[in-house]
Design a protein around this motif. Structure first.
Motif, PDB file in Angstrom:
ATOM      1  N   ARG A  60       0.840  -1.201   0.000  1.00  0.00           N
ATOM      2  CA  ARG A  60       0.000   0.000   0.000  1.00  0.00           C
ATOM      3  C   ARG A  60       0.876   1.253   0.000  1.00  0.00           C
ATOM      4  N   PHE A  61       0.667   2.068  -1.024  1.00  0.00           N
ATOM      5  CA  PHE A  61       1.363   3.348  -1.152  1.00  0.00           C
ATOM      6  C   PHE A  61       0.308   4.399  -1.460  1.00  0.00           C
ATOM      7  N   GLU A  62       0.006   5.229  -0.466  1.00  0.00           N
ATOM      8  CA  GLU A  62      -1.011   6.270  -0.579  1.00  0.00           C
ATOM      9  C   GLU A  62      -2.338   5.635  -0.989  1.00  0.00           C
ATOM     10  N   THR A  63      -2.879   5.964  -2.147  1.00  0.00           N
ATOM     11  CA  THR A  63      -4.172   5.413  -2.567  1.00  0.00           C
ATOM     12  C   THR A  63      -4.029   4.226  -3.521  1.00  0.00           C
ATOM     13  N   ARG A  64      -2.818   3.786  -3.791  1.00  0.00           N
ATOM     14  CA  ARG A  64      -2.593   2.643  -4.680  1.00  0.00           C
ATOM     15  C   ARG A  64      -2.271   1.405  -3.854  1.00  0.00           C
ATOM     16  N   VAL A  65      -2.887   0.296  -4.255  1.00  0.00           N
ATOM     17  CA  VAL A  65      -2.602  -0.993  -3.623  1.00  0.00           C
ATOM     18  C   VAL A  65      -2.131  -1.933  -4.723  1.00  0.00           C
ATOM     19  N   PHE A  66      -0.906  -2.415  -4.578  1.00  0.00           N
ATOM     20  CA  PHE A  66      -0.298  -3.331  -5.536  1.00  0.00           C
ATOM     21  C   PHE A  66      -0.416  -4.738  -4.949  1.00  0.00           C
ATOM     22  N   VAL A  67      -1.119  -5.632  -5.647  1.00  0.00           N
ATOM     23  CA  VAL A  67      -1.403  -6.967  -5.126  1.00  0.00           C
ATOM     24  C   VAL A  67      -0.846  -8.032  -6.067  1.00  0.00           C
ATOM     25  N   LEU A  68      -0.147  -8.989  -5.473  1.00  0.00           N
ATOM     26  CA  LEU A  68       0.251 -10.220  -6.166  1.00  0.00           C
ATOM     27  C   LEU A  68      -0.432 -11.345  -5.418  1.00  0.00           C
ATOM     28  N   ILE A  99       5.538  -4.343 -11.750  1.00  0.00           N
ATOM     29  CA  ILE A  99       6.828  -3.930 -11.159  1.00  0.00           C
ATOM     30  C   ILE A  99       7.166  -2.504 -11.588  1.00  0.00           C
ATOM     31  N   THR A 100       6.948  -2.186 -12.859  1.00  0.00           N
ATOM     32  CA  THR A 100       7.253  -0.849 -13.370  1.00  0.00           C
ATOM     33  C   THR A 100       6.427   0.214 -12.652  1.00  0.00           C
ATOM     34  N   GLU A 101       5.120  -0.027 -12.500  1.00  0.00           N
ATOM     35  CA  GLU A 101       4.265   0.944 -11.820  1.00  0.00           C
ATOM     36  C   GLU A 101       4.596   1.036 -10.333  1.00  0.00           C
ATOM     37  N   LEU A 102       4.941  -0.097  -9.720  1.00  0.00           N
ATOM     38  CA  LEU A 102       5.357  -0.089  -8.320  1.00  0.00           C
ATOM     39  C   LEU A 102       6.623   0.743  -8.148  1.00  0.00           C
ATOM     40  N   ARG A 103       7.576   0.539  -9.037  1.00  0.00           N
ATOM     41  CA  ARG A 103       8.829   1.306  -8.981  1.00  0.00           C
ATOM     42  C   ARG A 103       8.558   2.798  -9.083  1.00  0.00           C
ATOM     43  N   GLN A 104       7.659   3.184  -9.974  1.00  0.00           N
ATOM     44  CA  GLN A 104       7.311   4.595 -10.144  1.00  0.00           C
ATOM     45  C   GLN A 104       6.670   5.154  -8.873  1.00  0.00           C
ATOM     46  N   LYS A 105       5.779   4.399  -8.255  1.00  0.00           N
ATOM     47  CA  LYS A 105       5.112   4.854  -7.040  1.00  0.00           C
ATOM     48  C   LYS A 105       6.101   4.989  -5.891  1.00  0.00           C
ATOM     49  N   ILE A 106       7.041   4.054  -5.799  1.00  0.00           N
ATOM     50  CA  ILE A 106       8.071   4.127  -4.759  1.00  0.00           C
ATOM     51  C   ILE A 106       8.921   5.373  -4.954  1.00  0.00           C
ATOM     52  N   HIS A 107       9.274   5.657  -6.204  1.00  0.00           N
ATOM     53  CA  HIS A 107      10.070   6.839  -6.508  1.00  0.00           C
ATOM     54  C   HIS A 107       9.303   8.115  -6.143  1.00  0.00           C
ATOM     55  N   GLU A 108       8.004   8.165  -6.479  1.00  0.00           N
ATOM     56  CA  GLU A 108       7.183   9.325  -6.141  1.00  0.00           C
ATOM     57  C   GLU A 108       7.099   9.523  -4.631  1.00  0.00           C
ATOM     58  N   ALA A 109       6.975   8.427  -3.896  1.00  0.00           N
ATOM     59  CA  ALA A 109       6.859   8.511  -2.442  1.00  0.00           C
ATOM     60  C   ALA A 109       8.187   8.847  -1.775  1.00  0.00           C
ATOM     61  N   GLY A 110       9.287   8.694  -2.508  1.00  0.00           N
ATOM     62  CA  GLY A 110      10.602   9.021  -1.964  1.00  0.00           C
ATOM     63  C   GLY A 110      11.073   8.064  -0.891  1.00  0.00           C
ATOM     64  N   LEU A 111      10.620   6.809  -0.942  1.00  0.00           N
ATOM     65  CA  LEU A 111      10.966   5.862   0.108  1.00  0.00           C
ATOM     66  C   LEU A 111      12.440   5.503   0.118  1.00  0.00           C
ATOM     67  N   ALA A 112      13.071   5.483  -1.051  1.00  0.00           N
ATOM     68  CA  ALA A 112      14.499   5.143  -1.082  1.00  0.00           C
ATOM     69  C   ALA A 112      15.308   6.208  -0.357  1.00  0.00           C
ATOM     70  N   VAL A 113      14.859   7.457  -0.440  1.00  0.00           N
ATOM     71  CA  VAL A 113      15.562   8.552   0.219  1.00  0.00           C
ATOM     72  C   VAL A 113      15.292   8.569   1.712  1.00  0.00           C
ATOM     73  N   SER A 114      14.054   8.207   2.120  1.00  0.00           N
ATOM     74  CA  SER A 114      13.686   8.300   3.523  1.00  0.00           C
ATOM     75  C   SER A 114      14.170   7.121   4.355  1.00  0.00           C
ATOM     76  N   GLY A 115      14.877   6.178   3.755  1.00  0.00           N
ATOM     77  CA  GLY A 115      15.504   5.117   4.523  1.00  0.00           C
ATOM     78  C   GLY A 115      14.654   3.881   4.730  1.00  0.00           C
ATOM     79  N   GLU A 116      13.768   3.530   3.833  1.00  0.00           N
ATOM     80  CA  GLU A 116      12.956   2.323   3.976  1.00  0.00           C
ATOM     81  C   GLU A 116      13.798   1.055   3.825  1.00  0.00           C
TER      82      GLU A 116
END
Length: 128
Positions: A60-68, A99-116
Motif C-alpha cells: 500500500r502506497f497512498e491510494t494505490r494498492v499493488f497486489v500479487l 513492477i514498473t508501476e510499483l517502482r514509479q510509485k516508490i520513486h514518487e513517495a521518496g521511500l528510497a531517500v527516507s531510509g525504507e
C-alpha cells in the motif's frame, strides 16, 4: 535474499514463467524493503506435510494498492485505487508492468531517500 537487482530480475523471470516459488521470494524481498507497506497473507496447506504458503502480497502506497496473489501454479498481478478502504478501481496487469508501476510509485513517495531499506533503493533503480 540479499535484495540486489539481479535477484529481482530473476524473480521477474520466474513470475513470467509462472513458477510457484516467485510469490514466496518476492514477498520476502518486499517485507525486508517495505516493512510498513507490505501485508502478506499466508495459508497452511497439506494433510500430512504441513506447509505454509503465501496466498497474497499487498503493498500500500497512498491510494494505490499493488497486489500479487496465487492463482493455481501462477501469479496474478493487480493494481487497485483505494480511498478510505473502498476500492474505486482495480486492474489486472502483467507482472512486468506491475513492477514498473510499483517502482514509479516508490520513486514518487521518496521511500528510497527516507531510509525504507537498501532493497527499496535498488528496486527504484530497476529498468525492465
Amino acid at each position: 535474499m540479499t535484495g540486489n537487482i539481479d535477484d529481482l530480475a530473476a524473480l521477474i523471470r520466474d513470475a513470467e514463467g509462472g513458477r510457484e516459488r516467485f510469490l514466496e521470494k518476492f514477498a520476502a524481498f518486499c517485507e525486508q524493503a517495505f516493512p510498513r507497506q507490505a501485508t502478506v497473507t499466508r495459508k497452511a496447506r497439506g494433510w500430512l506435510k504441513r506447509t505454509v504458503a503465501i496466498e497474497e502480497l499487498a503493498l500500500r502506497f497512498e491510494t494505490r494498492v499493488f497486489v500479487l496473489r496465487r492463482d493455481g501454479a501462477g501469479v496474478v498481478a493487480e493494481i487497485a485505487h483505494e480511498v478510505r478502504g473502498v476500492v474505486i478501481s482495480r486492474k489486472q496487469v502483467p507482472v512486468r508492468d506491475w513492477i514498473t508501476e510499483l517502482r514509479q510509485k516508490i520513486h514518487e513517495a521518496g521511500l528510497a531517500v527516507s531510509g525504507e531499506g537498501h532493497a527499496a533503493a535498488e528496486l527504484t533503480d530497476f529498468q525492465p
